[in-house]
Design a protein around this motif. Sequence first.
Motif, PDB file in Angstrom:
ATOM      1  N   SER A  75     -30.676  -4.995  27.340  1.00  0.00           N
ATOM      2  CA  SER A  75     -30.341  -5.790  26.159  1.00  0.00           C
ATOM      3  C   SER A  75     -30.689  -5.053  24.872  1.00  0.00           C
ATOM      4  N   LYS A  76     -29.744  -5.040  23.934  1.00  0.00           N
ATOM      5  CA  LYS A  76     -29.976  -4.441  22.616  1.00  0.00           C
ATOM      6  C   LYS A  76     -30.463  -5.482  21.611  1.00  0.00           C
ATOM      7  N   GLY A  77     -30.426  -6.754  22.010  1.00  0.00           N
ATOM      8  CA  GLY A  77     -30.815  -7.838  21.118  1.00  0.00           C
ATOM      9  C   GLY A  77     -30.020  -9.080  21.467  1.00  0.00           C
ATOM     10  N   THR A  78     -30.126 -10.098  20.636  1.00  0.00           N
ATOM     11  CA  THR A  78     -29.469 -11.378  20.919  1.00  0.00           C
ATOM     12  C   THR A  78     -28.703 -11.873  19.712  1.00  0.00           C
ATOM     13  N   VAL A  79     -27.495 -12.344  19.961  1.00  0.00           N
ATOM     14  CA  VAL A  79     -26.673 -12.974  18.927  1.00  0.00           C
ATOM     15  C   VAL A  79     -26.782 -14.485  19.091  1.00  0.00           C
ATOM     16  N   LEU A  80     -27.245 -15.172  18.057  1.00  0.00           N
ATOM     17  CA  LEU A  80     -27.302 -16.636  18.035  1.00  0.00           C
ATOM     18  C   LEU A  80     -26.065 -17.115  17.292  1.00  0.00           C
ATOM     19  N   TYR A  81     -25.148 -17.745  18.019  1.00  0.00           N
ATOM     20  CA  TYR A  81     -23.793 -18.007  17.531  1.00  0.00           C
ATOM     21  C   TYR A  81     -23.583 -19.493  17.254  1.00  0.00           C
ATOM     22  N   PHE A  82     -23.140 -19.804  16.026  1.00  0.00           N
ATOM     23  CA  PHE A  82     -22.820 -21.175  15.629  1.00  0.00           C
ATOM     24  C   PHE A  82     -21.302 -21.267  15.460  1.00  0.00           C
ATOM     25  N   HIS A  83     -20.656 -22.039  16.325  1.00  0.00           N
ATOM     26  CA  HIS A  83     -19.200 -22.029  16.390  1.00  0.00           C
ATOM     27  C   HIS A  83     -18.532 -22.937  15.356  1.00  0.00           C
ATOM     28  N   GLY A  84     -17.214 -23.007  15.437  1.00  0.00           N
ATOM     29  CA  GLY A  84     -16.415 -23.755  14.470  1.00  0.00           C
ATOM     30  C   GLY A  84     -16.464 -25.256  14.680  1.00  0.00           C
ATOM     31  N   ASN A  85     -15.603 -25.973  13.942  1.00  0.00           N
ATOM     32  CA  ASN A  85     -15.694 -27.437  13.889  1.00  0.00           C
ATOM     33  C   ASN A  85     -14.932 -28.154  14.995  1.00  0.00           C
ATOM     34  N   ALA A  86     -14.251 -27.426  15.864  1.00  0.00           N
ATOM     35  CA  ALA A  86     -13.474 -28.060  16.931  1.00  0.00           C
ATOM     36  C   ALA A  86     -13.865 -27.500  18.291  1.00  0.00           C
ATOM     37  N   GLY A  87     -13.627 -28.298  19.344  1.00  0.00           N
ATOM     38  CA  GLY A  87     -13.867 -27.838  20.702  1.00  0.00           C
ATOM     39  C   GLY A  87     -15.283 -28.061  21.183  1.00  0.00           C
ATOM     40  N   ASN A 135     -36.244 -20.749  17.493  1.00  0.00           N
ATOM     41  CA  ASN A 135     -37.583 -20.722  18.087  1.00  0.00           C
ATOM     42  C   ASN A 135     -37.517 -20.579  19.597  1.00  0.00           C
ATOM     43  N   PHE A 136     -36.477 -21.143  20.200  1.00  0.00           N
ATOM     44  CA  PHE A 136     -36.274 -21.000  21.645  1.00  0.00           C
ATOM     45  C   PHE A 136     -36.141 -19.519  22.016  1.00  0.00           C
ATOM     46  N   LEU A 137     -35.384 -18.781  21.209  1.00  0.00           N
ATOM     47  CA  LEU A 137     -35.228 -17.350  21.475  1.00  0.00           C
ATOM     48  C   LEU A 137     -36.567 -16.625  21.349  1.00  0.00           C
ATOM     49  N   LYS A 138     -37.371 -17.027  20.389  1.00  0.00           N
ATOM     50  CA  LYS A 138     -38.647 -16.362  20.161  1.00  0.00           C
ATOM     51  C   LYS A 138     -39.671 -16.703  21.244  1.00  0.00           C
ATOM     52  N   THR A 139     -39.692 -17.955  21.678  1.00  0.00           N
ATOM     53  CA  THR A 139     -40.736 -18.389  22.612  1.00  0.00           C
ATOM     54  C   THR A 139     -40.307 -18.297  24.075  1.00  0.00           C
ATOM     55  N   ASP A 140     -39.099 -18.781  24.375  1.00  0.00           N
ATOM     56  CA  ASP A 140     -38.646 -18.785  25.766  1.00  0.00           C
ATOM     57  C   ASP A 140     -38.048 -17.449  26.197  1.00  0.00           C
ATOM     58  N   LYS A 141     -37.350 -16.787  25.295  1.00  0.00           N
ATOM     59  CA  LYS A 141     -36.715 -15.514  25.618  1.00  0.00           C
ATOM     60  C   LYS A 141     -37.500 -14.319  25.070  1.00  0.00           C
ATOM     61  N   LEU A 142     -38.590 -14.586  24.379  1.00  0.00           N
ATOM     62  CA  LEU A 142     -39.504 -13.558  23.863  1.00  0.00           C
ATOM     63  C   LEU A 142     -38.794 -12.527  22.981  1.00  0.00           C
ATOM     64  N   LYS A 143     -37.903 -13.005  22.132  1.00  0.00           N
ATOM     65  CA  LYS A 143     -37.189 -12.142  21.211  1.00  0.00           C
ATOM     66  C   LYS A 143     -37.922 -12.057  19.875  1.00  0.00           C
ATOM     67  N   ARG A 144     -38.028 -10.845  19.361  1.00  0.00           N
ATOM     68  CA  ARG A 144     -38.567 -10.674  18.013  1.00  0.00           C
ATOM     69  C   ARG A 144     -37.463 -10.975  17.003  1.00  0.00           C
ATOM     70  N   GLU A 145     -37.857 -11.319  15.783  1.00  0.00           N
ATOM     71  CA  GLU A 145     -36.859 -11.697  14.786  1.00  0.00           C
ATOM     72  C   GLU A 145     -35.885 -10.562  14.491  1.00  0.00           C
ATOM     73  N   ASN A 146     -36.378  -9.325  14.467  1.00  0.00           N
ATOM     74  CA  ASN A 146     -35.454  -8.226  14.143  1.00  0.00           C
ATOM     75  C   ASN A 146     -34.507  -7.900  15.294  1.00  0.00           C
ATOM     76  N   GLU A 147     -34.666  -8.593  16.429  1.00  0.00           N
ATOM     77  CA  GLU A 147     -33.741  -8.451  17.548  1.00  0.00           C
ATOM     78  C   GLU A 147     -32.636  -9.507  17.515  1.00  0.00           C
ATOM     79  N   ILE A 148     -32.718 -10.437  16.562  1.00  0.00           N
ATOM     80  CA  ILE A 148     -31.800 -11.572  16.520  1.00  0.00           C
ATOM     81  C   ILE A 148     -30.760 -11.384  15.408  1.00  0.00           C
ATOM     82  N   ILE A 149     -29.510 -11.569  15.754  1.00  0.00           N
ATOM     83  CA  ILE A 149     -28.420 -11.611  14.778  1.00  0.00           C
ATOM     84  C   ILE A 149     -27.901 -13.046  14.706  1.00  0.00           C
ATOM     85  N   LEU A 150     -27.820 -13.586  13.520  1.00  0.00           N
ATOM     86  CA  LEU A 150     -27.205 -14.900  13.329  1.00  0.00           C
ATOM     87  C   LEU A 150     -25.721 -14.699  13.079  1.00  0.00           C
TER      88      LEU A 150
END
Length: 285
Positions: A75-87, A135-150
């Motif tokens: 893993s190079k990091g994690t993308v936290l993805y917020f999708h569109g208004n439909a579906g 916070n789930f990514l930080k605590t449950d998946k042990l991701k550092r903030e600089n590993e996260i892309i919003l």
Amino acid sequence: MKIPKFMLYLLSIILIVFLGLFSLLYLNQDKLIFFPEVLPEEFTFSFPYQFQEVSLELENGEKVYGLFFPAQGPSKGTVLYFHGNAGSLRSWGGVAEDFVPRGWDLLMTDYRGYGKSRAKLTEKGMYEDAGAWYNFLKTDKLKRENEIILYGRSIGTGVAVDLGLKTNPGYIILETPYTSLPDLAKEFYPIVPSWFLSFSLKSQAKIGKLRSPVTIIHGTEDEIVPFHQGKQLFKTGVESGLKIQFLEIEGGNHNNLSFYPEYQKGLSEILDSVHMNRKKTDLQR
């Protein structure tokens, strides 16, 4: 001049009908903004990539759901993805093909009222859930903030900007963003006053306060969120000193940007840059 009684009566009826329709519209405005797909609790997701269905419990006992796709290879990091208004996640999960093969984990979430998530949708709730997933990514998946892309897509860009203001992720990507929902509403309904909307998602007022680098991706032929709103966000970011870039997709509309080679090339460059910068930072520690 004295107004005839029948005219006063008629005007009163018109006023009552108008106020009734106005109230009905105000109370149901979320149905004009959000178009969720509701899934039964027993629904089983199916995707060509490995994934884990995850959930968070809210204070009222309700749950919101997400899908976590682990990267192919290290893993190079994690993308936290917020999708569109439909579906719902049922269809949005297909976005995994843009990240998982490139070596990135993907956590994609459903908003309240979408998919299996049953809680009532509010702007405050959208922000609170975004923070909980972070916070789930930080605590449950042990991701550092600089590993996260919003990553915010359309309506999700407002959520990503707000979360980026409260946290310190490695990067923020905004695809087809708007300046605010009141601004967007005026594009289609000029007579609707700004105070009428109970959802505001005011990204322009927040973007200049971000600390993380940002890329805005927008198609020139966007028929839902006008291209000039993305450019206005970019201008605000530049004027505030934010490290920000703009990826213009010539001819792209609101829902087809990922089909363009320029998008895929730009996304690869962003992801590679974030990964390399983090590795440099880690070596310097």
